[in-house]
Design an enzyme around this catalytic site. Structure first.
Site, PDB file in Angstrom:
ATOM      1  NE  ARG A 128      -2.624   0.867   3.352  1.00  0.00           N
ATOM      2  CZ  ARG A 128      -3.342   0.343   4.347  1.00  0.00           C
ATOM      3  NH1 ARG A 128      -4.513   0.878   4.045  1.00  0.00           N
ATOM      4  NH2 ARG A 128      -2.917  -0.175   5.732  1.00  0.00           N
ATOM      5  NE  ARG A 156      -2.294   2.732   7.837  1.00  0.00           N
ATOM      6  CZ  ARG A 156      -3.349   2.340   8.260  1.00  0.00           C
ATOM      7  NH1 ARG A 156      -4.174   2.759   6.888  1.00  0.00           N
ATOM      8  NH2 ARG A 156      -3.941   1.256   8.203  1.00  0.00           N
ATOM      9  NE  ARG A 167      -3.379  -2.559  10.567  1.00  0.00           N
ATOM     10  CZ  ARG A 167      -2.274  -2.235   9.325  1.00  0.00           C
ATOM     11  NH1 ARG A 167      -1.511  -2.164   9.123  1.00  0.00           N
ATOM     12  NH2 ARG A 167      -3.196  -2.358   8.726  1.00  0.00           N
TER      13      ARG A 167
END
Ligand code: AP5
Ligand code: MG
Length: 212
Positions: A128, A156, A167
């Site tokens: 990403r 990120r 996560r």
């Protein structure tokens, strides 16, 4: 129309949320985006959120519930409707949300649940990239920007391997009871998330267009 979008990290919540709010004119409320904005502005909330987010842990419920309640109480919500992205994330948050909506005289119309196997998500998150200027999300392989230029994009902090693993573990453990909570209300619409971005959106659009 008042909606939730749910799914594991990397399932495509943010990607689809942008398209949904554009088509249906809703307010996009992403708790992750709100925390990242607070971090960028170096506020007290940002400092606190960062200490949890960087590790891949959830920010404490009382903090998250507070910012959501404040946002949902604003004027534009009643006029336009909302799409909550990344909230609720614990059963307690779901119960608090029910109480907040009741207090504000709002009602949920649907929960869009993007389903995808966890083993597909690591490559989604590790690839990403986000445009520094526009904040738009892309993927190096699956959704590359037309004019890719490394300096204009960042990754990120919590897309680094250790945080990704945490996560996924946290969200797999917490997510299922929330889906069951809303399934009992007959609100959940399961969407196949392991297909092209446009096809995922077509499936969501079909569900939402039938609700109106
Ligand atoms: P948050 O920002 O909500 O992150 P997340 O749930 O981990 O989900 P992501 O934003 O990583 O994934 P996404 O589903 O939006 O996927 P995307 O569309 O970007 O939360 C971050 C942190 O904040 C949490 O860990 C926690 O610490 C804190 N937090 C937030 N909310 C909280 C809460 N309620 N309570 C407590 N703490 C909270 O897509 C991913 C990638 O895949 C992109 O590169 C995209 O281009 C690509 N992609 C998307 N769809 C497809 C597709 N169909 N095919 C191929 N590639 C695709
Ligand atoms: Mg997101």
């Amino acid at each position: 129309m008042n909606l939730l979008i749910m799914g594991l990290p990397g399932a495509g919540k943010g990607t689809q949320a942008v398209k949904i709010v554009e088509k249906f004119g809703l307010v996009h409320i992403s708790t992750g985006d709100m925390f990242r904005a607070a971090i960028a502005n170096q506020t007290e909330l940002g400092l606190l959120a960062k200490s949890y987010m960087d590790k891949g842990d959830l920010v404490p419920d009382e903090v998250t519930n507070g910012i959501v309640k404040e946002r949902l109480a604003q004027e534009d919500i009643k006029e336009k409707g909302f799409l909550l992205d990344g909230y609720p994330r614990t059963l307690e948050q779901a119960e608090v949300l029910t109480a907040i909506l009741k207090e504000l005289g709002l009602k949920l119309d649907a929960v869009v649940n993007i389903e995808i196997a966890a083993d597909k998500l690591v490559e989604r998150l590790s690839g990403r990239i986000i445009n520094r200027k526009t904040g738009e999300t892309f993927h190096k392989v699956f959704n590359p920007p037309a004019d890719y230029n490394e300096e204009d994009y960042y990754q990120r902090e919590d897309d680094k391997p250790e945080a990704v693993k945490r996560r996924l573990d946290v969200n797999i453990a917490q997510g299922q009871p929330i889906i069951e909570y809303y399934r009992a209300e007959g609100l959940v619409h399961d969407i196949e998330g392991d297909q092209d971005i446009e096809l995922v959106f077509e499936a969501i659009d079909k569900v939402l267009s039938n609700l109106k």
